[in-house]
Design a protein around this motif. Structure first.
Motif, short mmCIF file in Angstrom:
data_model
loop_
_atom_site.label_atom_id
_atom_site.label_comp_id
_atom_site.label_asym_id
_atom_site.label_seq_id
_atom_site.Cartn_x
_atom_site.Cartn_y
_atom_site.Cartn_z
N PRO A 73 0.79 -1.23 0.00
CA PRO A 73 0.00 0.00 0.00
C PRO A 73 0.82 1.28 0.00
O PRO A 73 0.29 2.35 -0.32
CB PRO A 73 -0.83 -0.12 1.30
CG PRO A 73 -0.83 -1.57 1.63
CD PRO A 73 0.49 -2.08 1.17
N LYS A 74 2.09 1.20 0.35
CA LYS A 74 2.93 2.40 0.38
C LYS A 74 3.42 2.80 -1.01
O LYS A 74 3.87 3.93 -1.20
CB LYS A 74 4.14 2.17 1.30
CG LYS A 74 3.78 1.87 2.75
CD LYS A 74 3.07 3.04 3.40
CE LYS A 74 2.79 2.75 4.88
NZ LYS A 74 2.04 3.86 5.53
N PHE A 187 -7.86 2.84 -2.76
CA PHE A 187 -7.89 3.18 -1.33
C PHE A 187 -9.32 3.08 -0.79
O PHE A 187 -10.30 3.26 -1.52
CB PHE A 187 -7.32 4.59 -1.13
CG PHE A 187 -5.88 4.67 -1.57
CD1 PHE A 187 -4.87 4.21 -0.74
CD2 PHE A 187 -5.56 5.18 -2.82
CE1 PHE A 187 -3.55 4.26 -1.15
CE2 PHE A 187 -4.23 5.23 -3.24
CZ PHE A 187 -3.22 4.77 -2.40
N GLN A 192 -4.77 6.61 4.12
CA GLN A 192 -4.01 5.64 3.32
C GLN A 192 -3.25 6.31 2.18
O GLN A 192 -2.10 5.96 1.91
CB GLN A 192 -4.96 4.58 2.75
CG GLN A 192 -5.64 3.71 3.81
CD GLN A 192 -6.71 2.82 3.21
OE1 GLN A 192 -7.18 3.04 2.10
NE2 GLN A 192 -7.11 1.81 3.97
N GLU A 232 -7.17 -5.72 2.69
CA GLU A 232 -7.38 -5.19 4.03
C GLU A 232 -7.33 -6.30 5.08
O GLU A 232 -7.02 -6.03 6.25
CB GLU A 232 -8.73 -4.47 4.11
CG GLU A 232 -8.82 -3.21 3.27
CD GLU A 232 -10.17 -2.54 3.40
OE1 GLU A 232 -10.21 -1.35 3.72
OE2 GLU A 232 -11.20 -3.22 3.18
#
Length: 258
Positions: A73-74, A187, A192, A232
């Motif tokens: 996610p980064k 997202f 986030q 998630e």
């Protein structure tokens, strides 16, 4: 009736102002290789005049949003979507890393309605992400569209799901489309998405994600299928390159192995 008439006038204005919302985001990378010679330019100009491009003519909507690599996610990037609507339940998009003449095709996205998403099996659903947050937060925009037309479009997209694959990772400064294709996600919550990405985008398009969010408060929040956005829950699905891929593909397709 008046609202529909207004939307028709909007379409006409957008056709006249086709440059709106474009040519303000350069590609992330240059392309290695020799400059086009005179013959290539002549062939290109002739093809542009003579050949039919019917499928491309249907890519008549432009959406700007953000993606990240499923499982990371980064690693985030801006994504410029040029969209064709096949019917009321399905869209398809070509994704670029910019909106100018030098833009590179990063990948594709298929967008389906909630009705079609419900028909998918559980494992397939894990490859898809919802668009509820992208719409309601103001993250997703349609550059150049008047507010009313954009709002109408977002009302249609809020309950849809997307399956996105990137094939050229220019966000990693790769000047060639090398490496494995990657499944992307969208997202789902505040905090986030990197604020600096939004700030840079909003400045270029002279918009405000916060104002977009406020203007979309009246759009109903859909109930999201729990089998979407499974990243998630720590369930990651991603492409890998395997030395045994050739035999695996043949086995899957029922082809003879040598």
């Amino acid at each position: 009736m008046m609202k529909n008439a207004y939307l028709l006038s909007v379409v006409f204005m957008v056709a006249l102002l086709s440059a709106c919302g474009g040519n303000n985001t350069p590609s992330n990378v240059g392309t290695p290789g020799a400059e086009k010679d005179a013959k290539s330019k002549t062939l290109e100009a002739g093809a542009d005049l003579i050949q039919s491009k019917s499928p491309l003519k249907k890519f008549n909507a432009y959406l700007d949003g953000f993606h990240f690599y499923n499982g990371n996610p980064k690693a985030q990037m801006e994504a410029h979507h040029y969209v064709s609507q096949l019917n009321e339940d399905m869209h398809q998009a070509i994704i670029f890393d910019g909106n100018g003449d030098d833009a590179k095709i990063m990948g594709i996205e298929y967008i389906i309605s909630e009705r079609l998403f419900k028909t998918l099996d559980a494992e397939e659903k894990k490859l898809w992400h919802s668009h509820h947050y992208e719409v309601k937060s103001g993250e997703l925009i349609a550059p150049g569209l008047p507010e009313l037309a954009e709002h109408e479009l977002m009302e249609k997209l809020v309950s849809t799901y997307g399956k996105t694959i990137h094939t050229w990772h220019t966000d990693q400064q790769r000047s060639l489309p090398v490496g494995s294709p990657m499944i992307m996600m969208g997202f789902t919550k505040d905090g986030q998405l990197k604020p600096e990405l939004v700030a840079a985008r909003d400045k270029r398009f002279n918009v405000s994600m916060a104002e977009k969010r406020k203007s979309r408060e009246d759009i109903p929040m859909p109930k999201v299928d729990p089998m979407a956005n499974t990243w998630e829950k720590g369930e990651i699905r991603q492409f890998t390159i395997s030395a045994n891929a050739d035999s695996a593909i043949k086995k899957h397709q029922g082809m003879p192995q040598h």
